[in-house]
Scaffold this active site. Sequence first.
Site, mmCIF file in Angstrom:
data_model
loop_
_atom_site.group_PDB
_atom_site.id
_atom_site.type_symbol
_atom_site.label_atom_id
_atom_site.label_comp_id
_atom_site.label_asym_id
_atom_site.label_seq_id
_atom_site.Cartn_x
_atom_site.Cartn_y
_atom_site.Cartn_z
ATOM 1 N N LEU A 134 0.853 -1.178 0.000
ATOM 2 C CA LEU A 134 0.000 0.000 0.000
ATOM 3 C C LEU A 134 0.892 1.232 0.000
ATOM 4 O O LEU A 134 1.953 1.240 0.622
ATOM 5 C CB LEU A 134 -0.899 0.029 1.239
ATOM 6 N N ASP A 135 0.472 2.281 -0.690
ATOM 7 C CA ASP A 135 1.221 3.526 -0.680
ATOM 8 C C ASP A 135 1.322 4.073 0.737
ATOM 9 O O ASP A 135 0.481 3.773 1.599
ATOM 10 C CB ASP A 135 0.536 4.574 -1.567
ATOM 11 N N LYS A 136 2.335 4.894 0.969
ATOM 12 C CA LYS A 136 2.570 5.456 2.305
ATOM 13 C C LYS A 136 1.314 6.098 2.884
ATOM 14 O O LYS A 136 0.971 5.875 4.053
ATOM 15 C CB LYS A 136 3.700 6.492 2.226
#
Length: 307
Positions: A134-136
Site C-alpha cells: 500500500l502507498d505510504k
Amino acid sequence: MIKSFVVDAESQGLRVDVFLKDKLGEFTRSRIAKMFDLNKIKIGSGFVGKSHILNFKDLVIAEIDDQFEVLPQNIKLDIVYEDCDVLVVNKPKGMITHPFDGFYKDTLVNALLYYEKKLSDINGKFRPGIVHRLDKNTSGLILVAKNNEFHEAISEQIKNHTYERKYEAVVNGSVCKNYGIISMYIGRKTNYGEKLVGLKNNDLNLKSRFALTIFRTLERYKKFTHLELKLKTGRTHQIRVHLSSIGHPIIGDILYGSKINFSFYEGQCLHAKKIGFWHSGIRKFLSFDCELPDYFLKTLNKISKIN
C-alpha cells in the site's frame, strides 16, 4: 547476491528497467540505472541496456550489491488476523510498507521483523512477507505471508484476479454514475518522476499496462463523492491514477491533482477496507473488513456540513 526473474506473459513488451523496478521495489530508478551502467544486468548470458524490451520467458539476472541491513523495530501493529501461514495487518496512513534505497527504518517490514521471525523470503530481505503493498498515505488492510508456499498461492490469486480488494475514497466533485468501470492503461513518462499517467490505449513507449477498477457511489455531497472501489488488477497507484484521469482526484492526493486547501484538511483520503482470499492451508475463503479510520470519518463529517 544474484537474483533472477522469469518474464511472464503480462510483463512481455516492457523495458527491462521498468520490469526490475517492479521486482526490486526497494530500489530507486537511479540505482537500477547504475546497475546497467556497471554491467550488473543480464538476460540469459548477455548484458543488456536498460531500454531492452523483454520477451516472454526471458531470464533476467541481476547482480545486487546487498550492503544494507533491515533491522527489526518495536513498532505496534494492528493485527486483524493471524495463523501459521498469514498475517492480516491494518496499516496506518503515513507508514511506508517496506524499506527502499536510502530508507531502511520505521516501515511496516521493520515492525514485522520484530513481531514475527518467520516470513516468506520470495521478495528478498527488503520485502519479507510482503505480497502486495500500500502507498505510504493509503491506510488499511495488507496481507503478509509467513512462508513461501502461502506467498506463492496468494501471488497466483492476485495474478488470476481472484484475490479480493475493496477500497473507499473521498474524491473531488460529484460522480454522476452510481456504478462504473474505469478501464485504462497506466504508463510512465520519463519527465514525470514518480507520477504515472492514465492512457486510453496501450503505449509501449510509456511502458503502459492495462488496469481495471470498478467503482460504486456510496454517497454524494455538495462538492465531493464517497466511493467504494474494487481492484481487478493491481498496478502501482492504480486507484489514484484512474480517479484523477476521470476528473475526480482523491482528496489530499497532491501528486494526482487534488490541490484544494481546506481548513479541515486530513490528507489523502484512501483506505483499503476489505480483502478476501482462498486460504490454501485451511481450504476456506477468508474475508476481512476493517472500520474506516478516524481521519477518514472526520473528513466525511466535515464535508457533510458544507452548504
